[in-house]
Design a protein around this motif. Structure first.
Motif, PDB file in Angstrom:
ATOM      1  N   LYS A 283       0.810  -1.222   0.000  1.00 21.06           N
ATOM      2  CA  LYS A 283       0.000   0.000   0.000  1.00 21.06           C
ATOM      3  C   LYS A 283       0.841   1.268   0.000  1.00 21.06           C
ATOM      4  O   LYS A 283       0.312   2.346  -0.299  1.00 21.06           O
ATOM      5  CB  LYS A 283      -0.919   0.029   1.220  1.00 21.06           C
ATOM      6  N   ALA A 284       2.119   1.186   0.383  1.00 20.20           N
ATOM      7  CA  ALA A 284       2.975   2.373   0.441  1.00 20.20           C
ATOM      8  C   ALA A 284       4.436   1.960   0.323  1.00 20.20           C
ATOM      9  O   ALA A 284       4.823   0.879   0.784  1.00 20.20           O
ATOM     10  CB  ALA A 284       2.749   3.128   1.741  1.00 20.20           C
ATOM     11  N   ILE A 285       5.227   2.853  -0.295  1.00 14.40           N
ATOM     12  CA  ILE A 285       6.655   2.599  -0.501  1.00 14.40           C
ATOM     13  C   ILE A 285       7.434   3.830  -0.063  1.00 14.40           C
ATOM     14  O   ILE A 285       7.047   4.959  -0.374  1.00 14.40           O
ATOM     15  CB  ILE A 285       6.957   2.299  -1.982  1.00 14.40           C
ATOM     16  N   ILE A 286       8.528   3.597   0.656  1.00 14.52           N
ATOM     17  CA  ILE A 286       9.462   4.660   1.019  1.00 14.52           C
ATOM     18  C   ILE A 286      10.831   4.251   0.496  1.00 14.52           C
ATOM     19  O   ILE A 286      11.278   3.128   0.732  1.00 14.52           O
ATOM     20  CB  ILE A 286       9.545   4.850   2.544  1.00 14.52           C
ATOM     21  N   SER A 287      11.498   5.165  -0.202  1.00 12.13           N
ATOM     22  CA  SER A 287      12.880   4.951  -0.631  1.00 12.13           C
ATOM     23  C   SER A 287      13.752   6.031  -0.005  1.00 12.13           C
ATOM     24  O   SER A 287      13.505   7.220  -0.202  1.00 12.13           O
ATOM     25  CB  SER A 287      13.009   5.017  -2.155  1.00 12.13           C
ATOM     26  N   LEU A 288      14.744   5.606   0.776  1.00 17.86           N
ATOM     27  CA  LEU A 288      15.716   6.520   1.366  1.00 17.86           C
ATOM     28  C   LEU A 288      16.972   6.500   0.508  1.00 17.86           C
ATOM     29  O   LEU A 288      17.652   5.479   0.442  1.00 17.86           O
ATOM     30  CB  LEU A 288      16.066   6.092   2.795  1.00 17.86           C
ATOM     31  N   GLY A 289      17.265   7.593  -0.185  1.00 19.06           N
ATOM     32  CA  GLY A 289      18.457   7.659  -1.033  1.00 19.06           C
ATOM     33  C   GLY A 289      18.544   6.498  -2.000  1.00 19.06           C
ATOM     34  O   GLY A 289      19.555   5.811  -2.037  1.00 19.06           O
ATOM     35  N   PRO A 290      17.490   6.248  -2.803  1.00 21.17           N
ATOM     36  CA  PRO A 290      17.509   5.064  -3.675  1.00 21.17           C
ATOM     37  C   PRO A 290      18.501   5.184  -4.825  1.00 21.17           C
ATOM     38  O   PRO A 290      18.750   6.272  -5.334  1.00 21.17           O
ATOM     39  CB  PRO A 290      16.077   5.028  -4.218  1.00 21.17           C
ATOM     40  N   THR A 291      19.051   4.057  -5.205  1.00 22.79           N
ATOM     41  CA  THR A 291      19.892   3.996  -6.403  1.00 22.79           C
ATOM     42  C   THR A 291      19.006   3.664  -7.592  1.00 22.79           C
ATOM     43  O   THR A 291      17.876   3.232  -7.442  1.00 22.79           O
ATOM     44  CB  THR A 291      20.958   2.893  -6.288  1.00 22.79           C
ATOM     45  N   ASP A 292      19.540   3.853  -8.767  1.00 25.47           N
ATOM     46  CA  ASP A 292      18.888   3.373  -9.986  1.00 25.47           C
ATOM     47  C   ASP A 292      19.956   2.914 -10.974  1.00 25.47           C
ATOM     48  O   ASP A 292      19.786   2.994 -12.166  1.00 25.47           O
ATOM     49  CB  ASP A 292      17.965   4.429 -10.597  1.00 25.47           C
ATOM     50  N   GLN A 293      21.056   2.395 -10.431  1.00 26.53           N
ATOM     51  CA  GLN A 293      22.168   2.013 -11.285  1.00 26.53           C
ATOM     52  C   GLN A 293      21.963   0.690 -12.020  1.00 26.53           C
ATOM     53  O   GLN A 293      22.649   0.409 -12.983  1.00 26.53           O
ATOM     54  CB  GLN A 293      23.467   1.995 -10.494  1.00 26.53           C
ATOM     55  N   TYR A 294      21.021  -0.143 -11.551  1.00 30.80           N
ATOM     56  CA  TYR A 294      20.811  -1.433 -12.197  1.00 30.80           C
ATOM     57  C   TYR A 294      19.550  -1.467 -13.046  1.00 30.80           C
ATOM     58  O   TYR A 294      19.470  -2.190 -14.017  1.00 30.80           O
ATOM     59  CB  TYR A 294      20.742  -2.556 -11.154  1.00 30.80           C
ATOM     60  N   THR A 295      18.554  -0.744 -12.611  1.00 28.11           N
ATOM     61  CA  THR A 295      17.283  -0.741 -13.333  1.00 28.11           C
ATOM     62  C   THR A 295      16.757   0.683 -13.376  1.00 28.11           C
ATOM     63  O   THR A 295      17.175   1.541 -12.619  1.00 28.11           O
ATOM     64  CB  THR A 295      16.237  -1.624 -12.631  1.00 28.11           C
ATOM     65  N   ASN A 296      15.827   0.910 -14.254  1.00 31.94           N
ATOM     66  CA  ASN A 296      15.157   2.200 -14.320  1.00 31.94           C
ATOM     67  C   ASN A 296      13.678   1.942 -14.069  1.00 31.94           C
ATOM     68  O   ASN A 296      12.881   1.907 -14.986  1.00 31.94           O
ATOM     69  CB  ASN A 296      15.401   2.863 -15.682  1.00 31.94           C
ATOM     70  N   GLU A 297      13.349   1.719 -12.801  1.00 32.73           N
ATOM     71  CA  GLU A 297      11.981   1.376 -12.413  1.00 32.73           C
ATOM     72  C   GLU A 297      11.115   2.627 -12.349  1.00 32.73           C
ATOM     73  O   GLU A 297      11.596   3.713 -12.024  1.00 32.73           O
ATOM     74  CB  GLU A 297      11.970   0.706 -11.045  1.00 32.73           C
TER      75      GLU A 297
END
Length: 177
Positions: free
Chosen positions: A142-156
């Motif tokens: 129901k909810a997502i939190i990203s703290l300093g997320p990377t995106d080096q492997y995927t572009n979600e």
């Protein structure tokens, strides 16, 4: 136990073996209780929040958040992941832990799940939303939190059928960001 995971975008060639270890807090019937069977009966069931750590971090680094969430009516867990894992591998370990937690708390978990990831874990929780929908896994994210997320492997992205309320927080000191 362990889980064998295919993590083709990670730093370690697949398949990899991940120890299924977590730190868990929950609203307890009395202070100091650690047995899930002694969950508070104040409510029939509680929402779940699971923390997915980043690369170079440890699942035990988030105890202060688990304590806070449990005091506020959540079953909360921080799960172990191997270093170097990418988003999809982290998501698959997350799903296994949700299944284990559902078994441990035997009907006391609502299918209302929040997932929080830090750094590469922040990438993993976004992958989890997509995989959950695409593979019809039925986890009520129901909810997502990203703290300093990377995106080096995927572009979600969180669009279309797996769109989910999303909070992102960035800092300036994460080596992978």
């Amino acid at each position: 136990g362990t889980l064998i995971v295919n993590d083709p975008q990670g730093d370690v060639p697949p398949p990899i073996s991940v120890n299924l270890v977590a730190e868990v807090r929950f609203p307890a019937a009395m202070a100091g209780v650690t047995d899930p069977a002694q969950i508070s009966n104040f409510k029939p069931n509680y929402p779940l929040i699971v923390c997915v750590h980043g690369n170079g971090h440890n699942f035990s680094n988030y105890t202060y958040l688990l304590d806070h969430w449990a005091k506020n009516g959540f079953i909360a867990a921080s799960i172990h992941l191997n270093g170097g894992m990418a988003g999809e591998g982290r998501a698959r370990v997350l799903f296994k832990h949700i299944d284990i937690l559902n078994g441990l708390f035997a009907g006391h978990i609502q299918n209302e799940i929040g997932i929080m990831g830090h750094s590469r874990g922040g990438e993993g929780v976004v992958s989890a939303a997509r995989l959950n929908q695409q593979q019809a896994l039925g986890h009520g994210i129901k909810a997502i939190i990203s703290l300093g997320p990377t995106d080096q492997y995927t572009n979600e992205t969180l669009g279309g059928a797996w769109a989910t309320p999303y909070l992102v927080m960035h800092g300036a000191m994460d080596g992978d960001v």
